[in-house]
Design a protein around this motif. Sequence first.
Motif, mmCIF file in Angstrom:
data_model
loop_
_atom_site.group_PDB
_atom_site.id
_atom_site.type_symbol
_atom_site.label_atom_id
_atom_site.label_comp_id
_atom_site.label_asym_id
_atom_site.label_seq_id
_atom_site.Cartn_x
_atom_site.Cartn_y
_atom_site.Cartn_z
ATOM 1 N N ARG A 1 35.822 29.177 39.693
ATOM 2 C CA ARG A 1 37.031 29.939 39.391
ATOM 3 C C ARG A 1 38.030 29.124 38.575
ATOM 4 N NH1 ARG A 1 39.528 32.816 44.440
ATOM 5 N NH2 ARG A 1 39.820 30.667 45.051
ATOM 6 N N GLN B 1 43.672 35.007 41.368
ATOM 7 C CA GLN B 1 42.828 35.898 42.158
ATOM 8 C C GLN B 1 42.384 37.058 41.266
ATOM 9 O OE1 GLN B 1 41.944 35.051 45.313
ATOM 10 N NE2 GLN B 1 43.128 33.209 44.875
ATOM 11 N N PRO B 2 41.161 37.562 41.420
ATOM 12 C CA PRO B 2 40.692 38.657 40.564
ATOM 13 C C PRO B 2 41.625 39.863 40.556
ATOM 14 C CG PRO B 2 38.876 37.760 41.844
ATOM 15 C CD PRO B 2 40.134 37.107 42.361
ATOM 16 N N SER B 3 42.332 40.106 41.671
ATOM 17 C CA SER B 3 43.225 41.264 41.746
ATOM 18 C C SER B 3 44.638 40.971 41.251
ATOM 19 C CB SER B 3 43.282 41.781 43.181
ATOM 20 O OG SER B 3 43.777 40.756 44.027
ATOM 21 N N ARG C 1 44.314 43.297 35.173
ATOM 22 C CA ARG C 1 43.825 42.530 36.318
ATOM 23 C C ARG C 1 43.163 41.276 35.769
ATOM 24 N NH1 ARG C 1 46.133 44.229 40.824
ATOM 25 N NH2 ARG C 1 46.121 46.463 40.976
ATOM 26 N N ALA D 1 40.501 39.876 36.665
ATOM 27 C CA ALA D 1 39.060 40.111 36.496
ATOM 28 C C ALA D 1 38.742 40.815 35.181
ATOM 29 C CB ALA D 1 38.525 40.924 37.673
ATOM 30 N N GLU D 2 39.691 41.569 34.626
ATOM 31 C CA GLU D 2 39.488 42.267 33.351
ATOM 32 C C GLU D 2 39.874 41.402 32.151
ATOM 33 O OE1 GLU D 2 42.126 45.530 33.869
ATOM 34 O OE2 GLU D 2 40.862 46.521 35.359
#
Length: 195
Positions: A61, A151-153, A173, A175-176
């Motif tokens: 990460r 964090q992904p969110s 987000r 993650a995007e």
Amino acid sequence: MPLHVPPAPAPALRSVLAALCSPTAVRENRTPALRSVQGPTCPELPLPVHVLDQIVPTDGRPATRLTGWRFLIRAGERAVAAAETTLTPDGWTFSHFFEGPYLASTERALRQAESLRTPFQPRLLSVPELYMLTLWLHGDIEADASAGALQPSDVLVPLAPAPPGIAAHRPHRVAELLPVMTLRLTPAPLLGSPA
């Protein structure tokens, strides 16, 4: 939902207040807007500044590190500059004042974030690999503002000017957005090169 702005370390705030009150000590650091301000100025909205050193980490990460605290400097109803502090072996100290497009862009992104339904802890995230600055909306509002990983969110709002191919002031987000940022770093294949 209001943002949960973390308190800045007291020495960081004191160093900015001292710089604002000592024009002879920081004359070379004053911006044109600060030199021309009539009336009092006030530091507000302290945001921890984190740096993402590697968009594509070698060990999992993406990791961030705290590099400073940034305060918007208000004169009357508007922000006229920002002040940044940095951590030294002796503690938090004033670094510099500055102006520029990120000042208004930060204010705009904070207003956008205030209208979201989810509570967030606002931070700034610098991405040197892309010459990019984002408002980082961290989902853990109780977290230590000086620590924490993406964090992904979590939500990132790229500030203007944003790199080509990444829209400023559009919330994403993590993650995007990380895959898009990764693509920006991947060199395009040369046309006609053997596969």
